[in-house]
Structure formats: structure tokens, C-alpha cells
Design a protein around this motif. Sequence first.
Motif, PDB file in Angstrom:
ATOM      1  N   LEU A 182     -26.983 -38.023  -7.730  1.00  0.00           N
ATOM      2  CA  LEU A 182     -27.488 -39.005  -6.766  1.00  0.00           C
ATOM      3  C   LEU A 182     -26.547 -39.125  -5.577  1.00  0.00           C
ATOM      4  N   GLY A 183     -27.115 -39.115  -4.373  1.00  0.00           N
ATOM      5  CA  GLY A 183     -26.320 -39.402  -3.188  1.00  0.00           C
ATOM      6  C   GLY A 183     -25.164 -38.456  -2.955  1.00  0.00           C
ATOM      7  N   LEU A 184     -25.453 -37.154  -2.880  1.00  0.00           N
ATOM      8  CA  LEU A 184     -24.414 -36.183  -2.526  1.00  0.00           C
ATOM      9  C   LEU A 184     -24.126 -36.306  -1.032  1.00  0.00           C
ATOM     10  N   GLY A 185     -22.851 -36.330  -0.676  1.00  0.00           N
ATOM     11  CA  GLY A 185     -22.466 -36.290   0.731  1.00  0.00           C
ATOM     12  C   GLY A 185     -21.803 -34.955   0.998  1.00  0.00           C
ATOM     13  N   SER A 186     -20.468 -34.960   1.066  1.00  0.00           N
ATOM     14  CA  SER A 186     -19.744 -33.700   1.252  1.00  0.00           C
ATOM     15  C   SER A 186     -19.680 -32.903  -0.050  1.00  0.00           C
ATOM     16  N   CYS A 187     -19.979 -33.546  -1.171  1.00  0.00           N
ATOM     17  CA  CYS A 187     -19.991 -32.847  -2.456  1.00  0.00           C
ATOM     18  C   CYS A 187     -21.143 -31.848  -2.515  1.00  0.00           C
ATOM     19  N   GLY A 219     -26.985 -37.661   3.476  1.00  0.00           N
ATOM     20  CA  GLY A 219     -26.834 -37.678   2.029  1.00  0.00           C
ATOM     21  C   GLY A 219     -28.071 -37.087   1.361  1.00  0.00           C
ATOM     22  N   ARG A 220     -27.887 -36.558   0.153  1.00  0.00           N
ATOM     23  CA  ARG A 220     -28.992 -35.921  -0.565  1.00  0.00           C
ATOM     24  C   ARG A 220     -28.896 -36.187  -2.061  1.00  0.00           C
ATOM     25  N   THR A 221     -30.070 -36.249  -2.706  1.00  0.00           N
ATOM     26  CA  THR A 221     -30.129 -36.332  -4.162  1.00  0.00           C
ATOM     27  C   THR A 221     -30.819 -35.080  -4.685  1.00  0.00           C
TER      28      THR A 221
END
Lengths: 197, 187
Positions: free
Chosen positions: B22-27, B130-132
Motif C-alpha cells: 500500500l502507498g509505495l512512494g520511492s520504494c 504514490g502507488r498501491t
Amino acid sequence: MIPPLNDMQLDALRELANIASGTAATALSQMLGREVELNVPRALALPLADAVDACGPPEAEVSGVVFPIDGDLEALVLLLIPAEHAHALCAMLGVEAGTDVGDSALCEIGNILGTSYLNGLAAMTGLALLPSPPTLKSDMLAAIVSSLLAATSGIDDLALVLDSELDVSGEACSISFLLLPTVGQIDGLLAPLGLAG
Amino acid sequence: MASVRMGEIAVSRDPAEELVALGLGSCIGLTILDRGAGVAGLAHVVLPESQPGAGPAGKFADLAIPELIRLLHSVGAVDRRFETVLVGGARMFEMSGGLDIGARNEAAVRAALSHYRISVRAAETGGNMGRTVRVFVGAGIVTCRSGGTSAVTLLQGRSAGRSEAQPAAAAAAGARANLAGVPRGRR
């Protein structure tokens, strides 16, 4: 690896956050002409994954204002405002949320509150804290928090989060303050209090 | 649903399982599937490179990829059927002097994958949002959603005839995916 913090150190950090966010609460109250309540802050030393969870629901839409601090302490200050609360805050300031003017107002609020917070922190610790200009980002909470923790955590799987919340009386408007010290810099906060590990 | 958080790795061969970052940013959310074996794995990579004494393996691209492959093998996955999807690696903040951890993460993950001769089937990376990522293990579907939008499918479900996996289980997982508002894969 850095040693875990003991209870006395966490208490001291919580007290630091309390005083710093108290200064910010006064600034917010003066700016809006309303009462602002300050919740009891939390000082959390947690593995990264738990630190993100502690900040709220991962996919919640939030506005985050972040500014890096240099000087005697390397850290990030992050203000988190839930999306609907950012709307309320903009309305109180007489600007429309989601517009350039709204964004700029949020950024300015962040700037003023963040600077007050830092002044409170500096007064307590005697540290010279030099803030850089703030950046605003509206997105998923976890995307914002995890990206900042990735930058501050280094190779250690430990984040120190000092979290305090300001609530504007009579409005659905709360602002969370997070101080995220770069790992290895935590002693810099504790040393002036005589509590360095 | 198994939430795969910062620095964590999960693998599953349970057709009803859904792996989520959930909620990937730079990861980077790195998915590797072996749909022939009905197996999927997801690693939530935080930084490009480890150092001696560094935290959990899943946190660093150089350690996470061999660990994910090892875990996939342990539940019966086979390298030649690997299909890989990358999500994340965004630059959330434009900070002066700030290093672009997202781009470095993506480069490190791609380098490690190519070291193991694994090609990337689909990717939704970079940018500033951000992405999930969701992985439906049984259906073999991977979706990605960014803030304020609906999910898009990065990897469609298995096509019929090519697969020897349990059709009933796959159909059940497909139905689950539909409930979650995910486009149905080709059948």
C-alpha cells in the motif's frame, strides 16, 4: 546498529515535542483567531514498517508539507493534514483548496508552523536548526511517509518519530507534526538534555 | 489479504491470497509470479544497496531479489516461468540536493534482475505519485492504483489452455478480483 532508546530518553523526546508543538499551536491560533488544542505527543522508536503504520491508514489522502533541517541536527519536519482537513483549513484562510493559491497557503502555513516548532525545539536544546524552504505534496499517506523515512533511515531498520497533533476547536481540522531525525542524529537531540546514549 | 510493508517479502501459493503493498512512494513493489505453479511473491524494496550489518534483506535491492527468488523456489516456482512486474520508484518530493532514491531503487532492482536473467514483463514506475500494487495469486493478476484514481491491470489473468493450474481456484480468485473492481483477465 543504533541501540534502542530507553523509556527515559523517549519521555524526554516526548517532552521536547510537546514544547515545540505548543509553540506551533500558539502560532496557528494567532493566525486563525481560534483556539487550538494540542494532543499529548508520541515519541516512537519503531522499525520502518511499523513507523509508517503508526502515522495512519496507508492509502489515506493527505497533504504533506516537508522541510529539511540542517545545522546541529539533520532531520525532516513533516506536517500531515488529512485531505478534507486541508480543505477546512483553506476555507478558514479564505482560499480554495486544490488551487495554486490553496497550495501556496498550505505551504505558508507549514512554513510558519514548522518554524515555530523549530524555534521551540531550539529554545529547549540550544541547537542551531536551519530549515530549508518547504515543499507541499498531496498523495497517499504511506507514499509520503515511507519515502521520507527511506531518506532518513539509512541502513538501519529504525525510525524515530516524534508525533504531535493540533486540533482547531470547532472545526474538523487537525495537523500532525512529525519530526524525523536522520538515524545517527538522535544523540544530537538527547545530548543537550544530558541523556545521550 | 497480506500487507507487504517496507522491507518485507511475502510469497504465496494460496489461490485465494492477495499480496498488497500500500502507498509505495520511492520504494519498489517487485512482483515475481510463476503462474504455471500458481505461485506469486512480492518484495517491498526501500533502498538500492545494503551495507554490512544492514537491516532486513527485503529492504535492499541487492539482498531482496535473491531472497525473493529463494522463497519462490521453496514454494515450487521455476525460474523459466518467472514473470516480473515493477511498481513504484517515484520521486515524491523535489528537494534541493535530495537524491532521487526512487530512480536509484528502480535501477538497482533492474540490475539485480538482469543479473539473475529475469526480464521485466510490465512496469509502472517513476513520476511523482504514490502507488498501491495488488497481486491476486490464484488469478495471476497484478494491478496498480495511484491516489485518487482506479486500479489499472498491469498483468492480465492467465489465458485458458496455456495453464495447467486448478481452474476452479483461479475462477474463485478471479471473482474476488472482480469484487475488488479489478478488470477480469482474459480466459
